[in-house]
Design a protein around this motif. Structure first.
Motif, PDB file in Angstrom:
ATOM      1  N   LEU A 181      46.271   5.862  19.967  1.00 29.60           N
ATOM      2  CA  LEU A 181      46.756   7.177  20.505  1.00 29.60           C
ATOM      3  C   LEU A 181      48.312   6.736  21.119  1.00 29.60           C
ATOM      4  O   LEU A 181      49.259   7.375  20.969  1.00 29.60           O
ATOM      5  N   ALA A 182      48.612   5.524  21.818  1.00 32.44           N
ATOM      6  CA  ALA A 182      49.756   5.284  22.311  1.00 32.44           C
ATOM      7  C   ALA A 182      51.141   5.171  21.226  1.00 32.44           C
ATOM      8  O   ALA A 182      52.112   5.263  21.689  1.00 32.44           O
ATOM      9  N   ALA A 183      50.500   4.900  20.034  1.00 32.96           N
ATOM     10  CA  ALA A 183      51.458   4.795  19.005  1.00 32.96           C
ATOM     11  C   ALA A 183      52.275   6.111  18.727  1.00 32.96           C
ATOM     12  O   ALA A 183      53.512   6.066  18.496  1.00 32.96           O
ATOM     13  N   ILE A 184      51.540   7.241  18.903  1.00 34.98           N
ATOM     14  CA  ILE A 184      52.341   8.799  19.170  1.00 34.98           C
ATOM     15  C   ILE A 184      53.472   8.645  19.815  1.00 34.98           C
ATOM     16  O   ILE A 184      54.297   9.103  19.558  1.00 34.98           O
ATOM     17  N   GLY A 185      53.132   8.332  21.149  1.00 33.60           N
ATOM     18  CA  GLY A 185      54.136   8.432  22.283  1.00 33.60           C
ATOM     19  C   GLY A 185      55.451   7.583  21.849  1.00 33.60           C
ATOM     20  O   GLY A 185      56.458   7.947  22.013  1.00 33.60           O
ATOM     21  N   TYR A 186      54.805   6.370  21.430  1.00 34.84           N
ATOM     22  CA  TYR A 186      55.934   5.432  21.129  1.00 34.84           C
ATOM     23  C   TYR A 186      57.021   5.822  19.927  1.00 34.84           C
ATOM     24  O   TYR A 186      58.164   5.593  20.060  1.00 34.84           O
ATOM     25  N   HIS A 187      56.476   6.487  19.041  1.00 38.28           N
ATOM     26  CA  HIS A 187      57.306   6.759  17.786  1.00 38.28           C
ATOM     27  C   HIS A 187      57.750   8.165  17.992  1.00 38.28           C
ATOM     28  O   HIS A 187      58.835   8.542  17.384  1.00 38.28           O
ATOM     29  N   PHE A 188      57.165   9.087  18.569  1.00 39.97           N
ATOM     30  CA  PHE A 188      57.572  10.405  18.420  1.00 39.97           C
ATOM     31  C   PHE A 188      57.610  11.132  19.837  1.00 39.97           C
ATOM     32  O   PHE A 188      58.079  12.337  19.912  1.00 39.97           O
ATOM     33  N   LYS A 189      57.348  10.340  20.927  1.00 36.51           N
ATOM     34  CA  LYS A 189      57.276  11.067  22.390  1.00 36.51           C
ATOM     35  C   LYS A 189      56.362  11.977  22.605  1.00 36.51           C
ATOM     36  O   LYS A 189      55.913  12.139  23.595  1.00 36.51           O
TER      37      LYS A 189
END
Length: 191
Positions: free
Chosen positions: A36-44
């Motif tokens: 889930l953290a990858a969403i915030g990292y790549h797209f905010k």
């Protein structure tokens, strides 16, 4: 494929399977096989990811639709024959790309409630309107700006209404011939 690309692919898959509003960050992360953290990292945000995935999906779909609408009608065919041929192909695309068409209607409600979302997709609507003008008029370059706008707007309005009817009651959906006959009736032009 990196996490960013995997997330876009996962989001596109979820859009087709679940629609925009029902897709969650967990759905996308699961489909992408990333955290889930990858969403915030790549797209905010999940919304930013969904919007980008939606824009990519709609652009590809628009290209496919444009190709399928290259109407094979004789050069001397009248406007009504062009109309019927175009709408026969549009209606066929309703079934072939049903999830994308359903997403289009879902987005109308979202656009009405979210000015940022409306601005993001307003350019696409204007572009689609001009594409519809070419479909309606044959060679829109011969028409004036107002005529193109009117013809494209008419086709877009008809498209939205016919699509809504199709999604609600596909067994009683109109055909291209039905639409041409209805147009003759309301215009008072026997043919």
């Amino acid at each position: 494929m990196g996490n960013r690309e995997a997330l876009l692919a996962g989001a596109r898959k979820c859009l087709l399977e679940k629609g925009y509003a029902r897709t969650t960050a967990r759905d996308i992360a699961g489909a992408a096989g990333v955290s889930l953290a990858a969403i915030g990292y790549h797209f905010k945000s999940t919304q930013a990811l969904l919007n980008e995935a939606l824009a990519e999906t709609m652009a590809e779909w628009g290209d496919r639709l444009e190709e399928s609408l290259a109407v094979d009608v004789s050069a001397d065919a009248g406007p009504l024959a062009r109309f019927e041929a175009a709408w026969t192909r549009i209606l066929a695309s309703f079934e072939a790309d049903r999830p994308l068409w359903a997403t289009q209607l879902e987005l109308l409600g979202r656009i009405a409630a979210d000015d940022g979302f409306k601005e993001q997709f307003a350019g696409g609507v204007r572009e689609a309107r001009m594409g519809m003008a070419s479909l309606a008029l044959g060679d829109a370059s011969q028409a004036g700006e107002r005529e193109s706008w009117l013809a494209g707007s008419f086709y877009q309005a008809l498209l939205t209404g016919v699509l809504a009817q199709y999604l609600m009651d596909p067994e009683n959906a109109l055909s291209g011939a039905d639409l041409a006959e209805a147009l003759r009736l309301v215009a008072g032009r026997p043919e």
